[in-house]
Structure formats: C-alpha cells, structure tokens
Design a protein around this motif. Structure first.
Motif, PDB file in Angstrom:
ATOM      1  N   LYS A 109       7.959   6.459   7.919  1.00 46.75           N
ATOM      2  CA  LYS A 109       7.295   5.178   8.234  1.00 46.75           C
ATOM      3  C   LYS A 109       6.371   5.337   9.449  1.00 46.75           C
ATOM      4  O   LYS A 109       5.414   4.604   9.626  1.00 46.75           O
ATOM      5  N   LEU A 110       6.723   6.297  10.288  1.00 43.52           N
ATOM      6  CA  LEU A 110       5.922   6.540  11.491  1.00 43.52           C
ATOM      7  C   LEU A 110       4.695   7.407  11.179  1.00 43.52           C
ATOM      8  O   LEU A 110       3.764   7.489  11.988  1.00 43.52           O
ATOM      9  N   ALA A 111       4.701   8.030   9.987  1.00 47.83           N
ATOM     10  CA  ALA A 111       3.679   9.051   9.677  1.00 47.83           C
ATOM     11  C   ALA A 111       2.228   8.599   9.882  1.00 47.83           C
ATOM     12  O   ALA A 111       1.458   9.313  10.523  1.00 47.83           O
ATOM     13  N   PRO A 112       1.825   7.418   9.393  1.00 51.56           N
ATOM     14  CA  PRO A 112       0.406   7.052   9.560  1.00 51.56           C
ATOM     15  C   PRO A 112      -0.024   7.022  11.027  1.00 51.56           C
ATOM     16  O   PRO A 112      -1.104   7.495  11.370  1.00 51.56           O
ATOM     17  N   TYR A 113       0.856   6.491  11.903  1.00 55.03           N
ATOM     18  CA  TYR A 113       0.500   6.396  13.337  1.00 55.03           C
ATOM     19  C   TYR A 113       0.511   7.785  13.965  1.00 55.03           C
ATOM     20  O   TYR A 113      -0.331   8.136  14.786  1.00 55.03           O
ATOM     21  N   ALA A 114       1.509   8.586  13.558  1.00 51.75           N
ATOM     22  CA  ALA A 114       1.631   9.935  14.117  1.00 51.75           C
ATOM     23  C   ALA A 114       0.433  10.784  13.724  1.00 51.75           C
ATOM     24  O   ALA A 114      -0.131  11.506  14.541  1.00 51.75           O
ATOM     25  N   ASN A 118      -0.765  18.021 -15.169  1.00 51.30           N
ATOM     26  CA  ASN A 118      -2.142  17.693 -14.845  1.00 51.30           C
ATOM     27  C   ASN A 118      -2.340  17.906 -13.330  1.00 51.30           C
ATOM     28  O   ASN A 118      -1.666  17.280 -12.519  1.00 51.30           O
ATOM     29  N   PRO A 119      -3.266  18.820 -12.950  1.00 46.97           N
ATOM     30  CA  PRO A 119      -3.425  19.114 -11.529  1.00 46.97           C
ATOM     31  C   PRO A 119      -3.728  17.882 -10.673  1.00 46.97           C
ATOM     32  O   PRO A 119      -3.261  17.778  -9.538  1.00 46.97           O
ATOM     33  N   LEU A 120      -4.471  16.918 -11.246  1.00 42.71           N
ATOM     34  CA  LEU A 120      -4.791  15.723 -10.455  1.00 42.71           C
ATOM     35  C   LEU A 120      -3.531  14.941 -10.123  1.00 42.71           C
ATOM     36  O   LEU A 120      -3.327  14.484  -9.004  1.00 42.71           O
ATOM     37  N   LEU A 121      -2.657  14.859 -11.109  1.00 47.66           N
ATOM     38  CA  LEU A 121      -1.380  14.176 -10.898  1.00 47.66           C
ATOM     39  C   LEU A 121      -0.566  14.931  -9.849  1.00 47.66           C
ATOM     40  O   LEU A 121       0.005  14.351  -8.927  1.00 47.66           O
ATOM     41  N   PHE A 122      -0.553  16.263  -9.981  1.00 50.90           N
ATOM     42  CA  PHE A 122       0.189  17.104  -9.044  1.00 50.90           C
ATOM     43  C   PHE A 122      -0.313  16.880  -7.610  1.00 50.90           C
ATOM     44  O   PHE A 122       0.473  16.664  -6.694  1.00 50.90           O
ATOM     45  N   PHE A 123      -1.632  16.897  -7.431  1.00 49.39           N
ATOM     46  CA  PHE A 123      -2.160  16.741  -6.072  1.00 49.39           C
ATOM     47  C   PHE A 123      -1.953  15.326  -5.538  1.00 49.39           C
ATOM     48  O   PHE A 123      -1.716  15.128  -4.361  1.00 49.39           O
ATOM     49  N   ARG A 124      -2.036  14.343  -6.441  1.00 52.24           N
ATOM     50  CA  ARG A 124      -1.844  12.968  -5.978  1.00 52.24           C
ATOM     51  C   ARG A 124      -0.390  12.749  -5.536  1.00 52.24           C
ATOM     52  O   ARG A 124      -0.118  12.193  -4.492  1.00 52.24           O
ATOM     53  N   ARG A 125       0.508  13.243  -6.367  1.00 54.13           N
ATOM     54  CA  ARG A 125       1.919  13.015  -6.029  1.00 54.13           C
ATOM     55  C   ARG A 125       2.340  13.785  -4.775  1.00 54.13           C
ATOM     56  O   ARG A 125       3.255  13.387  -4.070  1.00 54.13           O
ATOM     57  N   THR A 126       1.709  14.941  -4.550  1.00 51.66           N
ATOM     58  CA  THR A 126       2.127  15.731  -3.383  1.00 51.66           C
ATOM     59  C   THR A 126       1.252  15.426  -2.154  1.00 51.66           C
ATOM     60  O   THR A 126       1.369  16.110  -1.134  1.00 51.66           O
ATOM     61  N   ALA A 127       0.405  14.423  -2.256  1.00 55.67           N
ATOM     62  CA  ALA A 127      -0.521  14.118  -1.148  1.00 55.67           C
ATOM     63  C   ALA A 127       0.181  13.906   0.206  1.00 55.67           C
ATOM     64  O   ALA A 127      -0.268  14.451   1.216  1.00 55.67           O
ATOM     65  N   PRO A 128       1.302  13.159   0.253  1.00 52.27           N
ATOM     66  CA  PRO A 128       1.923  12.977   1.574  1.00 52.27           C
ATOM     67  C   PRO A 128       2.330  14.309   2.212  1.00 52.27           C
ATOM     68  O   PRO A 128       2.216  14.481   3.425  1.00 52.27           O
ATOM     69  N   MET A 158       0.842  -1.195   0.000  1.00 52.84           N
ATOM     70  CA  MET A 158       0.000   0.000   0.000  1.00 52.84           C
ATOM     71  C   MET A 158       0.883   1.253   0.000  1.00 52.84           C
ATOM     72  O   MET A 158       1.895   1.279   0.687  1.00 52.84           O
ATOM     73  N   GLN A 159       0.472   2.255  -0.778  1.00 50.03           N
ATOM     74  CA  GLN A 159       1.306   3.455  -0.865  1.00 50.03           C
ATOM     75  C   GLN A 159       1.276   4.274   0.416  1.00 50.03           C
ATOM     76  O   GLN A 159       0.292   4.226   1.166  1.00 50.03           O
ATOM     77  N   LEU A 160       2.343   5.057   0.586  1.00 51.36           N
ATOM     78  CA  LEU A 160       2.462   5.820   1.830  1.00 51.36           C
ATOM     79  C   LEU A 160       1.279   6.748   2.057  1.00 51.36           C
ATOM     80  O   LEU A 160       0.701   6.802   3.142  1.00 51.36           O
ATOM     81  N   HIS A 161       0.884   7.488   1.002  1.00 47.68           N
ATOM     82  CA  HIS A 161      -0.190   8.453   1.269  1.00 47.68           C
ATOM     83  C   HIS A 161      -1.515   7.770   1.572  1.00 47.68           C
ATOM     84  O   HIS A 161      -2.333   8.298   2.302  1.00 47.68           O
ATOM     85  N   THR A 162      -1.705   6.548   1.053  1.00 45.45           N
ATOM     86  CA  THR A 162      -2.922   5.813   1.403  1.00 45.45           C
ATOM     87  C   THR A 162      -2.886   5.446   2.877  1.00 45.45           C
ATOM     88  O   THR A 162      -3.867   5.575   3.599  1.00 45.45           O
ATOM     89  N   ARG A 163      -1.692   5.030   3.334  1.00 45.18           N
ATOM     90  CA  ARG A 163      -1.593   4.657   4.748  1.00 45.18           C
ATOM     91  C   ARG A 163      -1.782   5.883   5.645  1.00 45.18           C
ATOM     92  O   ARG A 163      -2.423   5.808   6.682  1.00 45.18           O
ATOM     93  N   ILE A 164      -1.227   7.014   5.222  1.00 49.19           N
ATOM     94  CA  ILE A 164      -1.402   8.230   6.044  1.00 49.19           C
ATOM     95  C   ILE A 164      -2.881   8.628   6.067  1.00 49.19           C
ATOM     96  O   ILE A 164      -3.425   9.026   7.093  1.00 49.19           O
ATOM     97  N   LEU A 165      -3.509   8.480   4.908  1.00 51.36           N
ATOM     98  CA  LEU A 165      -4.932   8.831   4.807  1.00 51.36           C
ATOM     99  C   LEU A 165      -5.780   7.966   5.735  1.00 51.36           C
ATOM    100  O   LEU A 165      -6.690   8.455   6.414  1.00 51.36           O
ATOM    101  N   ILE A 166      -5.439   6.676   5.783  1.00 53.23           N
ATOM    102  CA  ILE A 166      -6.169   5.780   6.681  1.00 53.23           C
ATOM    103  C   ILE A 166      -5.952   6.220   8.131  1.00 53.23           C
ATOM    104  O   ILE A 166      -6.889   6.289   8.932  1.00 53.23           O
ATOM    105  N   GLY A 167      -4.706   6.578   8.449  1.00 54.34           N
ATOM    106  CA  GLY A 167      -4.403   7.057   9.807  1.00 54.34           C
ATOM    107  C   GLY A 167      -5.227   8.292  10.134  1.00 54.34           C
ATOM    108  O   GLY A 167      -5.773   8.429  11.230  1.00 54.34           O
ATOM    109  N   MET A 168      -5.352   9.171   9.149  1.00 54.45           N
ATOM    110  CA  MET A 168      -6.097  10.405   9.376  1.00 54.45           C
ATOM    111  C   MET A 168      -7.586  10.110   9.566  1.00 54.45           C
ATOM    112  O   MET A 168      -8.211  10.633  10.493  1.00 54.45           O
ATOM    113  N   ALA A 169      -8.135   9.266   8.696  1.00 51.55           N
ATOM    114  CA  ALA A 169      -9.569   8.944   8.792  1.00 51.55           C
ATOM    115  C   ALA A 169      -9.861   8.282  10.139  1.00 51.55           C
ATOM    116  O   ALA A 169     -10.845   8.611  10.818  1.00 51.55           O
TER     117      ALA A 169
END
Ligand code: ASP
Length: 423
Positions: A202-207, A257-267, A1-12
């Motif tokens: 690596k600690l980001a999702p928990y933090a 492409n703004p969507l690409l930009f926002f996806r890549r910079t999500a973390p 799973m990608q890092l930003h997905t894991r961070i997103l899960i942590g946030m949710a």
C-alpha cells in the motif's frame, strides 16, 4: 484504481518532480526530495524484512508438498538450465550490441581521465569489497550452511535455500502424522507473510515516488551526456532482451500472451526498478506468480528465490556491454576467444551477484580480469560508476522478468499453472 496504475503514477510524478528540481536547479526542492527519501528506504526495509520468513516458509511447504524427490530433481534441472541459457543469451546480445555500436570509441581521452578522477575514490571502495570475494570452490562450499540460522541472519539466501529444500524433502519422507503439524506451522507463516506484503505494498506508490524523485534530482546530467552511447546501448539491450527476447520465450515456452504476462507482472517490474534490488522485489514476485499467473506454490517458491539469487539476465548483459566499452576506451581489441571468455565469465559472475543494489558493478571485476584488463580495473569501474544507479534500476527489471519467465515455463511444463481470469 489498480495497484500498478497507482505505482506508475507515483513513478511518473517522481520523474517529473525530480527532473524539475535537477534541470531547473531548484535547491530547496532538491533538499525537500532528499528529505522524503527515507519514505522509500522505509518501504525497501519493510519489504526486505519479509523475505527470510517468506522464502523459508513458502519453500519448505512447496518442497514438502512436491512429495516426490524425482520431481524436485526435474524442476531443479529445468530451472538451472533455463537460468544458465537465458543468461548466456543475454551476454551474447550485450556483446553483439557493444561490438556494433562501439560506445567506447567515442569517448575522448580528456573525458576519460576526468571521469576516472571523479570516481576514483568510490571505485577503490568497490575494489576493496571485491577483493574479499570467495573463490569458486569456496562459493560452492558456502552453499552448504554450517548454521542455517546464521545464513538467515546474514541474508545468505543461497545457503538458506539449500537447507530449506533438504528440510522440506526430509519432511516429505516422514509419515503424514509427523510432518503435518510442522507444515501447518509454516503454512501459517507463509499466509501471514503474504498479508504483510499486501500491507507494505500500500505504501509502494509513495515510496516509488520518493525513490525515483531523489535519484533523478541528484543525477549528474553532464555525465549522462558523455556516457550517453554507453548507457543507451545498455538500456536498449535490456529493453530488447526483456520485452522482445523474453516475451518470445514466454510465448514459446508457456503459451502465455506476453502482453498479459507483462501487465500482470507490472507491479514486480515497478518495484524492481525503483528499489534496484531483486531481493526486495522477491516477496511481491512470489505473490504475483501465485495469485496473478496462477503458478503453484511449490513451483514459484522454488524457482523465484533461486532466481533472485542466481539468475541475473540484466546484470550479465550490462556487464558484457560495460566490459567491451572499457576495453574500447583503452584501445584493446578483443578477439573471438576473449569474447567467448566474456560469455562464460559474465554468466558465472551474474550467478555470484547478490540481488541488492550495485552488486553487479562489483562482480564485473571478475569479467574484466578474465580478459586481461586487470590493471585497468579500478579506472575502468570509475568510468562507468556515474551512470550505474540508473542502469542498475533497469537491469534489475530484466533480472526479475527473467525469473518470472522461468516460473511460467516450469509451471506450464509441469502442468502447474492455471492463469486466473481477472481484469
Ligand atoms: N541490483 C541488481 C539486482 O538486485 C544486481 C546488480 O547490481 O546487477 O538484481
């Protein structure tokens, strides 16, 4: 799973658990969430600890490898112009929204006085802090460090950036045989810093879970209700500026492409949101710009640290709305001249805002004073303090997206951006 997905899960998960604790009033859960908050603080400290070595090493190598002082001047001019213009646009958007929505005219005097009383103590603390703020001339002089080691030790990024650029330029003026060992040393520091960021992330999702859950579980829900119009106006303005205005700018200036930009910079956005600090987000921002947007090290290492220090689109927009909100509460009609003053002072105040949590509510004092709200400053600030943390999280996202959009613009126009294929 990608890092930003894991961070997103942590946030949710943080939002969900924090809300349950808060809305259902479960005291033991609130205490448990307070108890794990240090996990978040540890993350912020760990990521902040790498800022100084990373900025110095990366900017030094970047400046030295530009090789050409004229190019450095051109990149500097583009970056500063972009930052100033985008900040002024953000302030104007904030003014427009606040004048349309009129959030301040819906607060009754009883709520106003209750809020002012509740936050009087905290506001006094901010005022005292602001009274120590240097003047404009002092600020400019402070950009030249008397001792760069002291600047590094005091986290005085702007002075450190100036010193590092001068040093990098000097290295590029030396014969290669002399500069090579110095650069090799700093390249090693840069690479090691990047490795450390990888570990810390690596600690980001928990933090992120710990930070968000703690903020939400402590939040005063009643307060949000009375300040809903104000907070909603700021939130809408920030979202619009970030995901519409800057998206169009990214598309227009770098063809990305703004969507690409926002996806890549999500973390970076997620870290900015949960830490409320552009400084804390800076290491991951640098890494993302280089590795996922393909911007060269010399551009990213110049544009991003400078941006984290002087470019605050989100803070400026928030200050514009907050100042109009406060003046509406006090029944002060602002004419076009005062609104123009706000554009100017909020742009400058944003430059002077440090990339740390709640810095924007201190520099807002400059803007309030500039339009003659000097005597209401303390109570004005108490009115908005209750919801400041949550707005701080949002405006920090706008601040870092502003920096990254400038990075893409300069990278593209200098022919130093090659977006790698991935995902
Ligand atoms: N927290 C913001 C930042 O670091 C500054 C602010 O308080 O507006 O970007």
């Amino acid at each position: 799973m990608q890092l930003h997905t894991r961070i997103l899960i942590g946030m949710a998960a943080g939002v969900a658990v924090g809300s349950i604790a808060n809305f259902a009033g479960i005291e033991w859960l609130k205490s448990a969430l307070s108890a794990i908050e240090p996990v978040g603080t540890a993350f912020i400290r760990a990521i902040t600890m790498i800022v100084i070595p990373l900025v110095v090493a990366s900017l030094l190598v970047g400046t030295a490898s530009l090789g050409d002082l004229r190019k450095l001047g051109r990149i500097g001019a583009k970056t500063v112009a972009y930052y100033m213009i985008s900040t002024a646009v953000a302030v104007s958007l904030g003014l427009l929204l606040a004048n349309l929505v009129k959030p301040g005219s819906r607060i009754d005097p009883a709520t106003r006085d209750a809020l002012a009383e509740q936050f009087a103590g905290e506001a006094a603390g901010k005022m005292e802090f602001a009274s120590k703020a240097p003047s404009l001339v002092e600020t400019l002089l402070n950009m030249i460090p008397r001792n760069p080691i002291a600047s590094a030790a005091n986290f005085d990024l702007l002075a450190l950036i100036v010193f590092t650029i001068v040093f990098g330029a000097a290295l590029s003026a030396l014969p290669t045989a002399r500069s090579k060992p110095v650069l090799a040393f700093f390249e090693g520091i840069n690479d090691a810093s990047m490795v450390i960021i990888g570990w810390v992330m690596k600690l980001a999702p928990y933090a992120v879970f710990a930070l968000i859950a703690a903020v939400i579980s402590k939040f005063g829900v009643d307060l949000l209700r009375s300040l809903l119009m104000y907070a909603g106006t700021v939130a809408f303005g920030l979202a619009f500026h970030t995901y519409v205005v800057l998206a169009l700018v990214v598309r227009g200036t770098s063809g990305l492409n703004p969507l690409l930009f926002f996806r890549r910079t999500a973390p970076v956005q997620l870290v900015a949101f949960s830490t409320s600090s552009s400084n804390a987000a800076l290491p991951i921002s640098l890494r993302t710009a280089e590795e996922r947007l393909g911007v060269s090290n010399s551009i990213a290492s110049f544009v991003l640290p400078l941006g984290a220090t002087i470019n605050m689109n989100g803070t400026a927009l928030y200050q514009a709305v907050a100042v109009i909100f406060i003046s509406q509460i006090y029944g002060l009609e602002l004419g076009i001249a005062e609104q123009a003053t706000i554009v100017l002072t909020a742009t400058l105040a944003a430059v002077g805002t440090a990339g740390v949590p709640s810095a924007g509510i201190i520099t807002i004092i400059i803007v309030l004073q500039s339009i003659g709200l000097g005597t209401q400053v303390a109570t004005g600030i108490s009115l908005i303090l209750g919801v400041d943390r949550i707005l701080d999280m949002m405006r920090t996202v706008t601040n870092v997206v502003g920096d990254l959009s400038c990075c893409a613009f300069v990278g593209k126009t200098e022919g130093e951006m090659e977006v790698p294929a991935e995902e």
